[in-house]
Design a protein around this motif. Structure first.
Motif, PDB file in Angstrom:
ATOM      1  N   GLU A  33       0.692  -1.388   0.083  1.00  0.00           N
ATOM      2  CA  GLU A  33      -0.068  -0.527   0.207  1.00  0.00           C
ATOM      3  C   GLU A  33       0.742   1.345  -0.131  1.00  0.00           C
ATOM      4  O   GLU A  33       1.600   1.137   0.795  1.00  0.00           O
ATOM      5  CB  GLU A  33      -1.044   0.163   1.747  1.00  0.00           C
ATOM      6  N   MET A  78      -4.567   9.307  -6.880  1.00  0.00           N
ATOM      7  CA  MET A  78      -4.226   8.032  -6.531  1.00  0.00           C
ATOM      8  C   MET A  78      -5.867   7.221  -7.050  1.00  0.00           C
ATOM      9  O   MET A  78      -5.958   6.210  -7.695  1.00  0.00           O
ATOM     10  CB  MET A  78      -4.047   7.353  -5.099  1.00  0.00           C
ATOM     11  N   ARG A  79      -6.933   7.964  -7.301  1.00  0.00           N
ATOM     12  CA  ARG A  79      -8.865   7.948  -7.346  1.00  0.00           C
ATOM     13  C   ARG A  79      -8.340   7.180  -9.299  1.00  0.00           C
ATOM     14  O   ARG A  79      -9.059   6.875  -9.131  1.00  0.00           O
ATOM     15  CB  ARG A  79      -9.309   8.434  -6.950  1.00  0.00           C
ATOM     16  N   ARG A 139      -5.439  -0.387 -12.398  1.00  0.00           N
ATOM     17  CA  ARG A 139      -4.767  -1.573 -12.493  1.00  0.00           C
ATOM     18  C   ARG A 139      -3.249  -1.402 -13.756  1.00  0.00           C
ATOM     19  O   ARG A 139      -3.739  -1.100 -14.945  1.00  0.00           O
ATOM     20  CB  ARG A 139      -5.077  -2.672 -12.020  1.00  0.00           C
ATOM     21  N   VAL A 154       0.716   0.250 -10.801  1.00  0.00           N
ATOM     22  CA  VAL A 154      -0.124  -0.086  -9.822  1.00  0.00           C
ATOM     23  C   VAL A 154      -0.848  -1.701  -9.326  1.00  0.00           C
ATOM     24  O   VAL A 154      -1.070  -2.757 -10.716  1.00  0.00           O
ATOM     25  CB  VAL A 154      -1.480   0.646  -9.967  1.00  0.00           C
ATOM     26  N   LYS A 171      -3.288  -3.094  -6.762  1.00  0.00           N
ATOM     27  CA  LYS A 171      -4.334  -2.458  -6.665  1.00  0.00           C
ATOM     28  C   LYS A 171      -5.014  -0.850  -6.910  1.00  0.00           C
ATOM     29  O   LYS A 171      -4.033  -0.732  -6.573  1.00  0.00           O
ATOM     30  CB  LYS A 171      -4.430  -3.513  -5.024  1.00  0.00           C
ATOM     31  N   GLU A 172      -6.288  -1.038  -7.596  1.00  0.00           N
ATOM     32  CA  GLU A 172      -6.801   0.285  -7.729  1.00  0.00           C
ATOM     33  C   GLU A 172      -7.162   0.853  -6.197  1.00  0.00           C
ATOM     34  O   GLU A 172      -7.166   0.592  -5.362  1.00  0.00           O
ATOM     35  CB  GLU A 172      -7.721   0.574  -8.311  1.00  0.00           C
ATOM     36  N   ALA A 173      -7.746   2.275  -5.784  1.00  0.00           N
ATOM     37  CA  ALA A 173      -7.482   2.871  -4.740  1.00  0.00           C
ATOM     38  C   ALA A 173      -8.294   2.194  -3.791  1.00  0.00           C
ATOM     39  O   ALA A 173      -9.671   1.463  -4.430  1.00  0.00           O
ATOM     40  CB  ALA A 173      -8.319   4.168  -4.778  1.00  0.00           C
ATOM     41  N   HIS A 174      -8.196   2.357  -2.513  1.00  0.00           N
ATOM     42  CA  HIS A 174      -8.938   1.833  -1.314  1.00  0.00           C
ATOM     43  C   HIS A 174      -8.308   2.259  -0.616  1.00  0.00           C
ATOM     44  O   HIS A 174      -7.651   3.256   0.286  1.00  0.00           O
ATOM     45  CB  HIS A 174      -8.698   0.089  -1.497  1.00  0.00           C
ATOM     46  N   CYS A 206      -5.551   5.085  -1.164  1.00  0.00           N
ATOM     47  CA  CYS A 206      -4.171   5.082  -1.670  1.00  0.00           C
ATOM     48  C   CYS A 206      -4.333   3.328  -2.327  1.00  0.00           C
ATOM     49  O   CYS A 206      -5.339   2.943  -2.793  1.00  0.00           O
ATOM     50  CB  CYS A 206      -3.736   4.057  -0.343  1.00  0.00           C
ATOM     51  N   VAL A 207      -3.331   3.660  -3.066  1.00  0.00           N
ATOM     52  CA  VAL A 207      -3.275   2.401  -4.315  1.00  0.00           C
ATOM     53  C   VAL A 207      -2.126   1.387  -3.802  1.00  0.00           C
ATOM     54  O   VAL A 207      -0.999   1.518  -2.614  1.00  0.00           O
ATOM     55  CB  VAL A 207      -3.007   2.926  -5.270  1.00  0.00           C
ATOM     56  N   ASP A 208      -2.620   0.642  -3.861  1.00  0.00           N
ATOM     57  CA  ASP A 208      -0.908  -0.542  -3.549  1.00  0.00           C
ATOM     58  C   ASP A 208      -0.241  -0.922  -5.284  1.00  0.00           C
ATOM     59  O   ASP A 208      -0.453  -0.339  -6.479  1.00  0.00           O
ATOM     60  CB  ASP A 208      -0.988  -1.906  -3.569  1.00  0.00           C
TER      61      ASP A 208
END
Length: 145
Positions: free
Chosen positions: A27, A40-41, A45, A66, A68-71, A83-85
């Protein structure tokens, strides 16, 4: 595909630490700036970006992706912070310093040159390719998602 730049102080989170996370990535936590959070939003991916060491070194040192998209940011008490991963993709063999970027006429409009305090920022496709080449990275291989 879009391109980004992620800034981190090496004493807090270094390129070597990012690489150690492997394919699952990590993350990109702790961002508490609305503009950076909103970038980040927008991330998808497979988007690629630069890992930039700030304060110490002030240089692009790696390429990330990227995964994983924004969470929700797991380090935030407030759900508005996301954030993103990202995962490490490759080293930049010749780190590209901020001074070199600022001295390059083709990069005068780069966000890093004009708003160096923003921790997550967009990079154009042309800027991404140019900085890759400056760092000894084949732009085509770095840009494949």
């Amino acid at each position: 595909m879009r391109y980004w730049l992620y800034k981190s102080e090496p004493a807090t989170w270094s390129w070597d630490q990012q690489k150690q996370k492997g394919a699952s990535g990590e993350e990109w936590t702790g961002v508490r700036n609305y503009q950076a959070r909103n970038f980040m939003r927008e991330m998808k991916r497979g988007d690629r970006g630069f890992f930039y060491h700030s304060n110490e070194g002030k240089a692009v040192v790696g390429i990330v992706e990227v995964v994983k998209e924004a969470h929700a940011d797991s380090t935030a008490d407030d759900p508005k912070w996301e954030c993103v991963d990202i995962r490490a993709v490759m080293d930049v063999p010749e780190p590209v310093t901020l001074d070199r970027i600022k001295a390059e006429p083709a990069l005068t409009d780069m966000v890093l040159v004009n708003n160096s305090r923003l921790s997550v920022q967009p990079v154009t496709e042309e800027e991404f390719a140019h900085v890759c080449a400056m760092g000894g990275v084949d732009p085509q291989s770095a840009m494949k998602g």
